[in-house]
Scaffold this active site. Structure first.
Site, mmCIF file in Angstrom:
data_model
loop_
_atom_site.group_PDB
_atom_site.id
_atom_site.type_symbol
_atom_site.label_atom_id
_atom_site.label_comp_id
_atom_site.label_asym_id
_atom_site.label_seq_id
_atom_site.Cartn_x
_atom_site.Cartn_y
_atom_site.Cartn_z
ATOM 1 N N GLN A 1 100.694 50.559 -102.777
ATOM 2 C CA GLN A 1 99.473 49.803 -102.471
ATOM 3 C C GLN A 1 98.547 50.679 -101.621
ATOM 4 O OE1 GLN A 1 102.173 46.570 -100.809
ATOM 5 N NE2 GLN A 1 100.431 45.360 -101.454
ATOM 6 N N HIS B 1 96.005 50.216 -105.867
ATOM 7 C CA HIS B 1 94.733 49.887 -105.206
ATOM 8 C C HIS B 1 93.767 51.075 -105.235
ATOM 9 C CE1 HIS B 1 96.801 46.401 -102.838
ATOM 10 N NE2 HIS B 1 96.426 46.040 -104.040
ATOM 11 N N CYS C 1 81.098 56.897 -110.403
ATOM 12 C CA CYS C 1 79.634 56.835 -110.428
ATOM 13 C C CYS C 1 79.206 55.451 -110.927
ATOM 14 C CB CYS C 1 79.063 57.925 -111.330
ATOM 15 S SG CYS C 1 77.266 57.798 -111.470
ATOM 16 N N GLY D 1 107.714 49.073 -96.255
ATOM 17 C CA GLY D 1 106.519 49.120 -95.402
ATOM 18 C C GLY D 1 105.392 48.204 -95.833
ATOM 19 N N THR D 2 105.732 47.058 -96.378
ATOM 20 C CA THR D 2 104.668 46.118 -96.749
ATOM 21 C C THR D 2 105.003 44.731 -96.233
ATOM 22 O OG1 THR D 2 103.560 45.007 -98.598
ATOM 23 C CG2 THR D 2 105.666 46.062 -99.085
ATOM 24 N N SER D 3 104.006 44.063 -95.696
ATOM 25 C CA SER D 3 104.235 42.730 -95.147
ATOM 26 C C SER D 3 104.365 41.700 -96.278
ATOM 27 C CB SER D 3 103.092 42.352 -94.213
ATOM 28 O OG SER D 3 101.845 42.599 -94.834
HETATM 29 ZN ZN LIG Z 1 76.880 59.677 -112.716
#
Ligand SMILES: [Zn+2]
Length: 318
Positions: A120, A158, A166, A253-255
């Site tokens: 994550q 994530h 862009c 390590g994730t809640s």
């Molecule tokens: Zn562009």
């Protein structure tokens, strides 16, 4: 700190199950990077205690205030570029090597495949630890396809701070260039409420953009290539498809508060798999986990892998 009544915290019992795993899955969160000096989100000292996530990491914030979002993103990215992977990242990265998998996970159905490694985190530290391992002599014997598989099995759900998209030509670029726009070379915290003009924010084609409108150099506004609140995490179909084959899931390590990652453990349990949680303190899923190891990940993970190696070596020589 007490663990749940239904789960075990016996490393040997867990290592025996890991040793017989046919398909291992790993899910990591912010706690993994805490020892690297990266601020977590929800802990006592977490970022969301002093910063409203919806003001710096949401689609709405981006639409209303892209300069605030970029200022926040730049400061985070800058901190992460200065950080290094810790012992837990490094231990997990060793599973990229076939030799390590054969020793630690001798029962894998397909040892040529690295474990499913979902993070994550957007700090890129899991990836950097993997990249370091891939430069070691042990990785030299791997062919291009095997190396490709290592990266395909590592999913940054994530997104990543090192990716920009862009908003105009939609090109996606990976870059560790820092700062991404000259304005961030200065300390922007002294600007107070003064806004950064939009044309001074990171733009497609980089700071040397000279008016070309080609794909990837169109001069459009770049956005951070991360998943914000209100956006759908990436690769969900692929993750769920892989998770149905996972028989041991290591949640590190994730809640376990954020969906959909919070539901992954449930998917593995439903399929009869084993779930182990490694976290500094109690988590939402401790009661549903088979094993719970409370403590700093950078100690717990290397400890478990060391014990796993010892158990397998003893078994092999028996
Ligand atoms: Zn562009």
């Amino acid at each position: 700190m007490s663990t749940s009544l239904t789960s075990s915290s016996d490393p040997d019992a867990f290592c025996r199950i890991l040793a017989s795993s046919k398909s291992l899955g790993i899910l990591t969160g912010a706690g993994l990077s805490a020892a690297s000096g990266i601020e977590t989100y929800r802990g006592v000292d977490g970022q969301w205690n002093h910063t409203n996530p919806f003001e710096v990491a949401s689609l709405r914030a981006w639409n209303e205030n892209p300069d605030r979002v970029w200022t926040y993103s730049h400061s985070r990215r800058d901190a992460c570029l200065r950080a290094s992977p810790n012992a837990a990242h490094d231990a997990l990265a060793t599973l990229s090597l076939l030799s390590t998998r054969k020793r630690l996970l001798p029962s894998l159905t397909d040892p040529s495949k690295p474990p499913l490694y979902i993070t994550q985190n957007i700090d890129g530290l899991c990836r950097r630890a993997i990249d370091s391992i891939m430069k070691t002599p042990e990785a030299e014997e791997m062919d291009a396809d095997e190396k490709k598989l290592v990266h395909e099995r590592h999913i940054e759900m994530h997104g990543s701070m090192y990716r920009v998209v862009c908003t105009q030509c939609k090109c996606i670029k990976w870059t560790e260039e820092n700062p991404l726009a000259p304005i961030f070379a200065n300390d922007t915290s002294t600007r107070g409420d003064e806004k950064i003009p939009i044309d001074q924010l990171p733009r497609c084609g980089g700071s040397s953009w000279s008016g070309s409108n080609r794909y990837g150099r169109c001069g459009g506004l770049l956005r951070p290539g991360v998943v914000w609140f209100g956006e759908v995490p990436e690769n969900q179909g692929e993750i769920i498809r892989h998770l149905t084959k996972v028989d041991v899931l290591l949640v590190i390590g994730t809640s376990s508060l954020v969906h959909p990652a919070a539901s992954y453990a449930g998917t593995v349990k439903k399929n009869g798999g084993t779930v182990a949680v490694c976290n500094l303190g109690p988590t939402q899923i401790d009661d549903h986990a088979d094993f719970v190891f409370h403590g700093p990940c950078e100690k717990t993970i290397p400890m478990l892998f060391k014990r796993l190696g010892q158990i397998n070596d003893a078994q092999a020589s028996a």
